[in-house]
Design an enzyme around this catalytic site. Structure first.
Site, PDB file in Angstrom:
ATOM      1  N   ARG A 268      42.883  38.279  34.492  1.00 40.06           N
ATOM      2  CA  ARG A 268      43.201  39.479  35.278  1.00 40.06           C
ATOM      3  C   ARG A 268      44.630  39.962  35.015  1.00 40.06           C
ATOM      4  O   ARG A 268      45.536  39.155  34.791  1.00 40.06           O
ATOM      5  CB  ARG A 268      42.949  39.187  36.761  1.00 40.06           C
ATOM      6  CG  ARG A 268      41.466  38.882  36.984  1.00 40.06           C
ATOM      7  CD  ARG A 268      41.130  38.626  38.411  1.00 40.06           C
ATOM      8  NE  ARG A 268      41.347  39.811  39.230  1.00 40.06           N
ATOM      9  CZ  ARG A 268      41.255  39.808  40.549  1.00 40.06           C
ATOM     10  NH1 ARG A 268      40.957  38.689  41.195  1.00 40.06           N
ATOM     11  NH2 ARG A 268      41.462  40.904  41.225  1.00 40.06           N
TER      12      ARG A 268
ATOM     13  N   LYS B 157      40.095  37.534  54.928  1.00 37.27           N
ATOM     14  CA  LYS B 157      40.758  36.821  53.835  1.00 37.27           C
ATOM     15  C   LYS B 157      42.134  37.439  53.564  1.00 37.27           C
ATOM     16  O   LYS B 157      43.132  36.722  53.468  1.00 37.27           O
ATOM     17  CB  LYS B 157      39.848  36.941  52.612  1.00 37.27           C
ATOM     18  CG  LYS B 157      40.224  36.156  51.420  1.00 37.27           C
ATOM     19  CD  LYS B 157      38.992  35.904  50.557  1.00 37.27           C
ATOM     20  CE  LYS B 157      38.584  37.086  49.691  1.00 37.27           C
ATOM     21  NZ  LYS B 157      39.457  37.292  48.525  1.00 37.27           N
ATOM     22  N   SER B 158      42.192  38.754  53.456  1.00 39.79           N
ATOM     23  CA  SER B 158      43.476  39.414  53.162  1.00 39.79           C
ATOM     24  C   SER B 158      44.508  39.109  54.243  1.00 39.79           C
ATOM     25  O   SER B 158      45.653  38.787  53.952  1.00 39.79           O
ATOM     26  CB  SER B 158      43.287  40.934  53.133  1.00 39.79           C
ATOM     27  OG  SER B 158      42.705  41.334  51.947  1.00 39.79           O
TER      28      SER B 158
ATOM     29  N   GLN C 289      47.660  44.430  46.442  1.00 40.53           N
ATOM     30  CA  GLN C 289      48.292  43.212  45.935  1.00 40.53           C
ATOM     31  C   GLN C 289      49.612  43.538  45.251  1.00 40.53           C
ATOM     32  O   GLN C 289      50.607  42.838  45.431  1.00 40.53           O
ATOM     33  CB  GLN C 289      47.341  42.490  44.972  1.00 40.53           C
ATOM     34  CG  GLN C 289      46.112  41.942  45.694  1.00 40.53           C
ATOM     35  CD  GLN C 289      45.124  41.262  44.772  1.00 40.53           C
ATOM     36  OE1 GLN C 289      45.315  41.241  43.546  1.00 40.53           O
ATOM     37  NE2 GLN C 289      44.070  40.713  45.332  1.00 40.53           N
TER      38      GLN C 289
ATOM     39  N   ASP D 225      36.271  46.576  47.749  1.00 36.31           N
ATOM     40  CA  ASP D 225      35.525  45.311  47.632  1.00 36.31           C
ATOM     41  C   ASP D 225      34.067  45.452  48.046  1.00 36.31           C
ATOM     42  O   ASP D 225      33.267  44.539  47.834  1.00 36.31           O
ATOM     43  CB  ASP D 225      36.198  44.222  48.472  1.00 36.31           C
ATOM     44  CG  ASP D 225      37.539  43.808  47.869  1.00 36.31           C
ATOM     45  OD1 ASP D 225      37.791  44.112  46.691  1.00 36.31           O
ATOM     46  OD2 ASP D 225      38.328  43.172  48.588  1.00 36.31           O
TER      47      ASP D 225
END
Ligand code: S3P
Length: 435
Positions: free
Chosen positions: A121, A21-22, A168, A318
């Site tokens: 968030r 995904k990243s 991020q 994660d």
């Protein structure tokens, strides 16, 4: 939607997992900023990367996507134009934070929002550096939370020290730095995943890294011209982790997960399992687009509890929910500390895992910045657990279905599609091979 989970092992055979995904987010974004066509194979098929595709299209980028293949027609940063409507990042923090770095450097107005979870968030961590670079950017609650309103501009480079190891945040600043003239540097207290750095280099940018007493510094030379590329995305180790965990705790299991990214900034989970006594091996190592890839073999093992130090946390951030689930089946104590970032993920993953594991019979203590799990405890099930709409909580609880006496009802189980569509079939397929 709920799902009743009670699966019988052993798990056997081979499986594939969706693309990372990243890495997929980064391939899409850099493809959009590059000149020419970028062909991506093995793109993550979950909803999060769908959000990035949707936002990039709304910015005028032509993207053809079919299954896990995708073609991005990049026209350079100037190819991005003002969106006619609010951009929706869905559940994806990576979409919102990385795209904001780009939007800050384009001279137009945009608003980025997301679902209930994403709008809770913290965004001040990207708003502050982007303001320092010259962008006008605001959010709710004195610019802490989304939606974000961004008026982009010609940015100036920045030297920025982050308070937390966050890929991020680092990536947001590096992408803004790509659009600014001169050298932009980010210093992070510990090295977070480095997919942006690898992908920027793969597309032709100059990125340098160094380590000193302040931490890990990454610098980008701005205004590089990126060229479209062909690339394959490795399978997602964060998705593979649930299959690996299920096999590790289910007697008689022996599985191979093919084609998984083993970037060293992500392999903390594999290292912790090995330290816990798990029979696990990587083989057939190769490289895709500057990312190491391997097949991973794992067998059921008698596990023992371990201390997971704060320095390890960025490399398995994660996977902490699933590690906590595994730890309930290990003899002795597993202590996880220095993980307070988990409280600001898709859910508060510390409270979520402490509450839900305890509900099914585990012995778990909640710390301000982690968890203490005492094993090995029999899992009783026979109750309803909450997913909190968090894909990683749902999958971590699901694998407990292999060791539970009675079925575990997981509420909101459909959220697994955020990162791992096909999760239920893949895991059922491995269990079926074992019978
Ligand atoms: C990600 C970085 C991590 C991780 C997230 C994906 C990324 O978040 O938890 O699932 O793709 O850069 P932080 O950077 O907030 O730690």
């Amino acid at each position: 939607m709920y799902r009743d989970v009670r699966m019988s092992g052993p798990l056997k055979g081979q499986a594939d997992v969706p693309g990372d995904k990243s890495i997929s987010h980064r391939a899409l974004i850099l493809g959009a900023l590059a000149h020419g066509i970028t062909r991506i194979k093995g793109l993550a098929t979950g909803q999060d990367c769908g959000s990035t595709i949707r936002c990039l299209r709304a910015l005028g980028v032509a993207i053809e996507a079919a299954g896990d293949e995708c073609l991005v027609s990049g026209r350079g940063p100037e190819g991005l134009s003002e969106p006619a409507d609010v951009l929706d990042a869905g559940n994806s923090g990576t979409t919102m934070r990385l795209l904001s770095g780009i939007l800050a450097g384009r001279s137009f107005f945009s608003v980025v929002t997301g679902d209930d979870s994403l709008r809770r968030r913290p965004m001040d961590r990207i708003i502050e550096p982007l303001r320092e670079m010259g962008a006008a950017i605001y959010g709710r609650s004195l610019s802490k939370f989304p939606p974000l309103a961004i008026l982009g501009t010609s940015l100036r480079p920045v030297y920025w020290e982050t308070r937390m190891a966050s890929a991020q945040v680092k990536s947001c600043i590096l992408l803004a730095g790509l659009l600014a003239p001169g050298l932009t540097s980010v210093v992070e207290p510990a090295t977070s995943r480095d997919h942006t750095e690898r992908m920027l280099r793969f597309f032709g940018a100059r990125v340098d890294e160094s380590n000193d007493s302040k931490g890990h510094t990454v610098s980008i030379q701005g205004e590089a011209r990126l060229e479209g590329r062909d690339l394959s995305i490795p399978g997602d180790l964060s998705s593979a982790a649930y299959l690996i965990a299920a096999a590790a705790i289910t007697p008689g299991s022996e599985v191979v997960i093919r084609n998984v990214g083993i970037n060293p900034t992500r392999t903390g989970f594999l290292e912790c399992l090995t330290r816990m006594g798990c029979d696990l091996a990587t083989f057939n190592e190769r490289e895709y687009a500057g990312e190491p890839v391997a097949d991973i073999a794992v067998r059921f093992s008698q596990l023992k509890g371990i201390p997971v130090e704060a320095s390890m946390v960025p490399r398995l951030i994660d996977e902490i929910p699933v590690l906590a689930a595994v730890a309930t089946q290990a003899d002795g104590m597993t202590t996880i500390s220095g993980a307070k970032e988990l409280r600001v993920k898709e859910s508060d993953r510390i409270t979520a895992m402490a509450t839900e594991l305890a509900r099914i019979g585990a012995k778990v203590e909640e710390l301000p910045d982690g968890l203490v799990i005492s094993g090995k405890t029999p899992i009783t099930g026979g109750v309803t657990c909450k997913s909190y709409g968090d894909h990683r909580v749902a999958m971590a609880l699901a694998i407990m279905g292999f060791v539970s006496r009675d079925p575990i009802r997981i509420e909101g189980a459909e959220c697994v599609d955020i990162s791992f569509p096909g999760f239920w079939n893949t895991i059922a397929g491995l269990a079926c091979n074992g019978h």
